[in-house]
Motif scaffolding. Structure first.
Motif, short mmCIF file in Angstrom:
data_model
loop_
_atom_site.label_atom_id
_atom_site.label_comp_id
_atom_site.label_asym_id
_atom_site.label_seq_id
_atom_site.Cartn_x
_atom_site.Cartn_y
_atom_site.Cartn_z
N ASP A 152 44.35 48.67 38.33
CA ASP A 152 43.23 47.88 38.29
C ASP A 152 42.03 48.80 38.73
OD1 ASP A 152 41.42 45.81 37.27
OD2 ASP A 152 43.10 44.26 37.21
N THR A 153 40.87 47.97 38.82
CA THR A 153 39.50 48.63 39.17
C THR A 153 38.66 47.54 40.02
OG1 THR A 153 39.30 49.89 37.07
CG2 THR A 153 37.59 49.85 38.28
N LEU A 154 38.38 48.46 41.07
CA LEU A 154 37.32 47.59 42.10
C LEU A 154 35.96 47.89 42.10
CD1 LEU A 154 37.66 45.37 44.64
CD2 LEU A 154 37.76 47.41 46.06
N ILE A 155 35.18 47.12 41.92
CA ILE A 155 33.69 47.44 41.98
C ILE A 155 32.87 46.57 42.96
CG2 ILE A 155 33.68 48.29 39.56
CD1 ILE A 155 32.86 45.46 38.56
N ARG A 156 31.62 46.83 43.06
CA ARG A 156 30.77 45.96 43.78
C ARG A 156 30.59 44.64 43.11
NH1 ARG A 156 28.80 51.04 44.65
NH2 ARG A 156 27.54 50.96 42.91
N LEU A 223 43.84 47.05 46.09
CA LEU A 223 42.51 46.59 45.81
C LEU A 223 42.32 45.32 46.24
CD1 LEU A 223 41.96 47.82 41.97
CD2 LEU A 223 41.35 49.18 44.23
N ALA A 224 43.18 44.24 46.24
CA ALA A 224 43.17 43.13 47.04
C ALA A 224 42.90 43.00 48.36
CB ALA A 224 44.40 42.28 46.43
N GLY A 225 43.49 44.04 49.00
CA GLY A 225 43.49 44.13 50.43
C GLY A 225 42.00 44.59 50.74
N PHE A 226 41.35 45.52 50.08
CA PHE A 226 39.81 45.91 50.26
C PHE A 226 39.13 45.06 49.80
CE2 PHE A 226 41.44 50.42 49.19
CZ PHE A 226 41.87 50.88 50.84
N ALA A 227 39.27 44.11 48.91
CA ALA A 227 38.40 42.90 48.45
C ALA A 227 37.99 41.84 49.56
CB ALA A 227 38.84 42.52 47.06
#
Length: 298
Positions: A152-156, A223-227
């Motif tokens: 998936d994709t992580l953004i601001r 990404l879930a960990g980063f978000a």
């Protein structure tokens, strides 16, 4: 032990020891049978005996490669210990191989070093969001997968311009050395994003928060960990299945089969579900709790 007594000339030497006598040396007529038998035994070793002798299953302690910069998966604490889903899975699987946690050494293994670390013996196994691919299988034996996330994709959080992977066209996409994730966007999906190199995903996170990149595209569990707790969001538009494998030195099939049995037990005993809920239960991710389909040991 008595001194060996040599038999009459023309016959094989006979060795007499306390507690019994060894058999006579074979006659010349039976020598060919022995040679044939030895050849069969050597062939059998080539089918598994020699590989088993060098397998990590014979080790009393093991070095496990993990990530150090992926929250909820593989993160190095200030005290030097590691935590995360991959770390918990590694502890469980290695315990099933007969090695207790006290004899596990965890070692940071970046994406770019995973194959060489296994080949050189720097690590014995790798649990580090290591996606199974055809190219990697030419260099590494994979157990598992032990989990199948999705890219998936992580953004601001303030960015409303990216709603799917197609919207990455012309955007600055973080590209981690040794990772295949950004290549799936650029090469497989043919999306003309502008790549910005990064040493690891922790570096990507810093660049995203600092407005040096517009997006990070990789596995949703990463990404879930980063978000968590940051002004970031996952766009929830997955476009691939990833298969997290357990990396082993090429050819260690005995260990591969053993870790597959351990992974099966982990799901059957409910441990996999417990680990997933522990690390991702509050993230909103849709987790899978059934045993993944194994790739097969090669």
């Amino acid at each position: 032990m008595r001194t060996p007594r040599t038999a009459r000339r023309g016959s094989a030497a006979r060795w007499i020891v306390r507690g019994g006598t060894t058999p006579r040396a074979p006659r010349r007529g039976s020598a060919a049978l022995m040679v044939a038998a030895t050849g069969l035994a050597t062939a059998a070793c080539g089918l598994g005996g020699e590989a088993d002798a060098g397998s990590i299953l014979h080790k009393r302690s093991l070095v496990v490669g993990v990530k150090e910069d992926q929250p909820s998966l593989g993160l190095k604490r200030p005290d030097g210990t590691y935590e995360g889903f991959d770390v918990d899975v590694a502890k469980y699987v290695v315990a099933k191989l007969g090695v207790p946690e006290s004899r596990i050494t965890f070692r940071t293994t970046p994406s770019s070093e995973r194959e060489t670390a296994l080949a050189s013996g720097k690590v014995d196994l790798i649990f580090a969001t290591y996606s199974i691919t055809a190219q990697r299988k030419t260099k590494v034996s994979f157990g598992g997968p032990y989990y199948v996330p999705h890219q998936d994709t992580l953004i601001r959080a303030s960015d409303d311009s990216i709603k799917s992977v197609r919207d990455l066209k012309g955007k600055r996409l973080c590209a981690v050395k040794g990772s295949n994730s950004w290549k799936r966007v650029i090469e497989e999906r043919k999306i003309a994003a502008r790549t910005v190199d990064a040493a690891n995903y922790g570096d990507c996170l810093t660049k995203l928060l600092g407005d040096q990149v517009d997006a990070i595209s990789t596995d949703d569990v990463i990404l879930a960990g980063f978000a968590a707790g940051r002004p970031l969001k996952i766009i929830n538009a997955p476009f691939t299945d990833e298969k997290y494998g357990i990396g082993l030195k090429k050819g260690d099939l005995a260990a591969c089969e053993a870790v597959n049995r351990a992974v099966t037990q982990m799901y059957q005993e409910g441990k996999a579900e417990a680990f997933l809920k522990k690390w991702f239960g509050t993230s909103g991710l849709r987790i899978t709790t059934s045993v993944p389909q194994f790739e097969g040991c090669t």
